[in-house]
Design an enzyme around this catalytic site. Structure first.
Site, mmCIF file in Angstrom:
data_model
loop_
_atom_site.group_PDB
_atom_site.id
_atom_site.type_symbol
_atom_site.label_atom_id
_atom_site.label_comp_id
_atom_site.label_asym_id
_atom_site.label_seq_id
_atom_site.Cartn_x
_atom_site.Cartn_y
_atom_site.Cartn_z
ATOM 1 N N LYS A 86 0.557 -0.755 0.358
ATOM 2 C CA LYS A 86 0.193 0.476 -0.329
ATOM 3 C C LYS A 86 1.009 0.526 -0.049
ATOM 4 O O LYS A 86 0.390 2.612 0.134
ATOM 5 C CB LYS A 86 -0.526 0.779 1.184
ATOM 6 C CG LYS A 86 -0.059 0.031 2.403
ATOM 7 C CD LYS A 86 -1.422 0.042 4.000
ATOM 8 C CE LYS A 86 -0.856 0.701 4.770
ATOM 9 N NZ LYS A 86 -0.154 1.479 5.534
ATOM 10 N N ASP A 87 1.862 1.117 0.246
ATOM 11 C CA ASP A 87 2.854 2.394 0.410
ATOM 12 C C ASP A 87 4.025 2.702 -1.104
ATOM 13 O O ASP A 87 4.219 3.268 -1.303
ATOM 14 C CB ASP A 87 4.384 1.753 1.683
ATOM 15 C CG ASP A 87 3.732 2.259 2.748
ATOM 16 O OD1 ASP A 87 2.245 2.212 2.695
ATOM 17 O OD2 ASP A 87 4.330 1.789 3.564
ATOM 18 N N ARG A 134 -7.474 8.780 4.231
ATOM 19 C CA ARG A 134 -8.828 7.617 3.668
ATOM 20 C C ARG A 134 -9.650 7.363 5.451
ATOM 21 O O ARG A 134 -10.554 7.307 5.693
ATOM 22 C CB ARG A 134 -9.190 6.444 3.260
ATOM 23 C CG ARG A 134 -9.258 5.268 2.872
ATOM 24 C CD ARG A 134 -7.996 3.940 2.751
ATOM 25 N NE ARG A 134 -7.699 3.832 3.760
ATOM 26 C CZ ARG A 134 -8.182 2.742 4.371
ATOM 27 N NH1 ARG A 134 -9.348 2.243 4.639
ATOM 28 N NH2 ARG A 134 -7.235 2.028 5.471
ATOM 29 N N ARG A 135 -8.420 6.924 5.680
ATOM 30 C CA ARG A 135 -8.937 6.482 7.275
ATOM 31 C C ARG A 135 -9.690 7.677 8.258
ATOM 32 O O ARG A 135 -10.662 7.869 9.071
ATOM 33 C CB ARG A 135 -7.905 5.698 8.493
ATOM 34 C CG ARG A 135 -7.488 4.697 7.823
ATOM 35 C CD ARG A 135 -6.907 4.287 8.157
ATOM 36 N NE ARG A 135 -5.947 2.625 8.109
ATOM 37 C CZ ARG A 135 -4.920 1.945 8.359
ATOM 38 N NH1 ARG A 135 -3.731 3.248 8.654
ATOM 39 N NH2 ARG A 135 -4.459 0.970 7.159
ATOM 40 N N ARG A 152 1.999 9.478 13.182
ATOM 41 C CA ARG A 152 2.941 9.160 12.654
ATOM 42 C C ARG A 152 3.764 8.723 12.871
ATOM 43 O O ARG A 152 3.842 8.314 14.128
ATOM 44 C CB ARG A 152 4.180 9.961 12.218
ATOM 45 C CG ARG A 152 2.813 10.931 10.933
ATOM 46 C CD ARG A 152 2.803 10.820 9.743
ATOM 47 N NE ARG A 152 3.808 9.541 9.285
ATOM 48 C CZ ARG A 152 4.996 10.349 8.564
ATOM 49 N NH1 ARG A 152 5.303 11.863 8.140
ATOM 50 N NH2 ARG A 152 6.512 9.872 7.396
ATOM 51 N N ARG A 158 3.776 5.015 17.678
ATOM 52 C CA ARG A 158 2.559 4.815 17.776
ATOM 53 C C ARG A 158 1.902 4.512 18.789
ATOM 54 O O ARG A 158 0.826 5.625 20.087
ATOM 55 C CB ARG A 158 1.708 4.329 16.818
ATOM 56 C CG ARG A 158 1.757 5.704 15.545
ATOM 57 C CD ARG A 158 1.075 4.758 14.237
ATOM 58 N NE ARG A 158 1.862 5.412 12.833
ATOM 59 C CZ ARG A 158 0.827 5.041 12.072
ATOM 60 N NH1 ARG A 158 -0.360 4.788 11.887
ATOM 61 N NH2 ARG A 158 2.242 5.142 10.744
ATOM 62 N N CYS A 247 -1.238 8.135 -0.940
ATOM 63 C CA CYS A 247 -1.393 7.901 0.062
ATOM 64 C C CYS A 247 -2.006 8.868 0.140
ATOM 65 O O CYS A 247 -2.783 9.264 2.383
ATOM 66 C CB CYS A 247 -0.244 7.781 1.329
ATOM 67 S SG CYS A 247 1.348 6.393 1.318
#
Length: 318
Positions: A86-87, A134-135, A152, A158, A247
């Site tokens: 996805k990156d 998106r989230r 981040r 995190r 992204c």
């Protein structure tokens, strides 16, 4: 079975240095070793690892986690680079190629919390940590009581912020959470049909230089590629490419293979969550890329172009 001329060849694997990135690189190394290759991990720091005080859309999201690894491929310092699929930017430079996609993990987004009694309902009031455009947009759409804050850094960083009380919960991909062994902290799993994941979520992409020895390239592909995942990712990435998204764009796509053929669900959501466009198309696996592109064209024609224009205008004003 490896061709004798490439058996015991050393494959240098370019990877980011986070624990999750190393897990992915080591998973690739194990498969390569099982096939008869020798392996060596080469840790490379990317812009996305270095710049943590700004959101991805503020630092130019295209290639922030891949560019430095791609330089190493070009310079011949590594044979392959391992990325979270996805990156990977929607368009790969012409001198490079994605040679394999490893078998996909469960694709869902999840919430993590140190409070086992945390419950997510339509009007839950809570602060959610996430760095995904998106989230953030989908949370605004489906859970208007929630607020979000930028989160981040690697997974461990995190989680430390979560433990320190900076958020009530973290929103992450299930794949990374389970690979790091933190699935005991999952308090909510979002349905993939409602919170459709980012293109490629849950899979590991393997990139190489296009001029890599063809026999070696084929051996790497045989060792690492998962055919069904590859077909799905071709469709999703074709969708992403046509949407010209990375992204920083709240688009999403998920392809699935079944006996009836290939289906792909995808779309885009406005930054404020008020407009959600989502469609599903079905077709033959052999037409995966055409199907993804067709879905993107449908999305753009039904309002997606206006959403993208609005996002670009908002970014220019910021």
């Amino acid at each position: 079975m490896l061709n004798n001329e490439i058996k015991n060849t050393l494959i240098r694997i370019g990877t980011r240095g986070s624990k999750l990135a190393l897990w992915q690189a080591e998973a690739a190394a194990e498969k390569l070793q099982a096939a008869g290759f020798k392996t060596e991990l080469v840790i490379i720091s990317t812009k996305g690892d270095q710049v943590l005080d700004r959101s991805l859309d503020k630092i130019g999201a295209k290639g922030v986690f891949t560019e430095e690894l791609e330089v190493s491929l070009r310079e011949g310092n590594v044979e392959i680079a391992v990325h979270s699929a996805k990156d990977v930017q929607s368009t790969i430079p012409e001198d490079l190629e994605l040679v394999a996609f490893m078998e996909r993990e469960q694709v869902n987004d999840v919430l993590l919390s140190f409070n086992p009694d945390f419950r997510l309902e339509r009007h839950t009031q809570a602060l959610i940590g996430t760095s995904s455009t998106r989230r953030k947009a989908l949370l605004k759409k489906h859970y208007p009581g929630l607020t979000t804050a930028e989160s981040r850094g690697n997974l461990q960083t995190r989680l430390k912020k979560l433990e320190d009380g900076q958020f009530d919960a973290l929103m992450l991909a299930y794949a990374g959470v389970v690979r790091m062994g933190y699935d005991n902290l999952i308090v909510h799993t979002f349905p993939a049909d409602e919170f459709v994941p980012a293109a490629g979520q849950g899979s590991v992409a393997i990139e190489c230089a296009r001029n890599l020895d063809p026999v070696l390239k084929q051996g790497i592909k045989q060792a690492l590629d998962h055919a069904d995942t590859h077909v799905c990712l071709l469709a999703e990435r074709a969708f992403l490419r046509r949407m010209e998204g990375g992204c920083s764009i709240p688009s999403f796509a998920l392809a699935r293979l079944a006996e009836a053929g290939l289906s792909i669900t995808g779309g885009i959501v406005s930054l404020d969550g008020k407009t959600l466009l989502q469609e599903t198309l079905c077709g033959a696996p052999a037409e995966a890329e055409a199907l993804g592109e067709q879905l993107a064209n449908l999305t753009l024609s039904r309002g997606g172009e206006a959403i993208l224009k609005s996002i670009r205008e908002q970014r220019n004003e910021a």
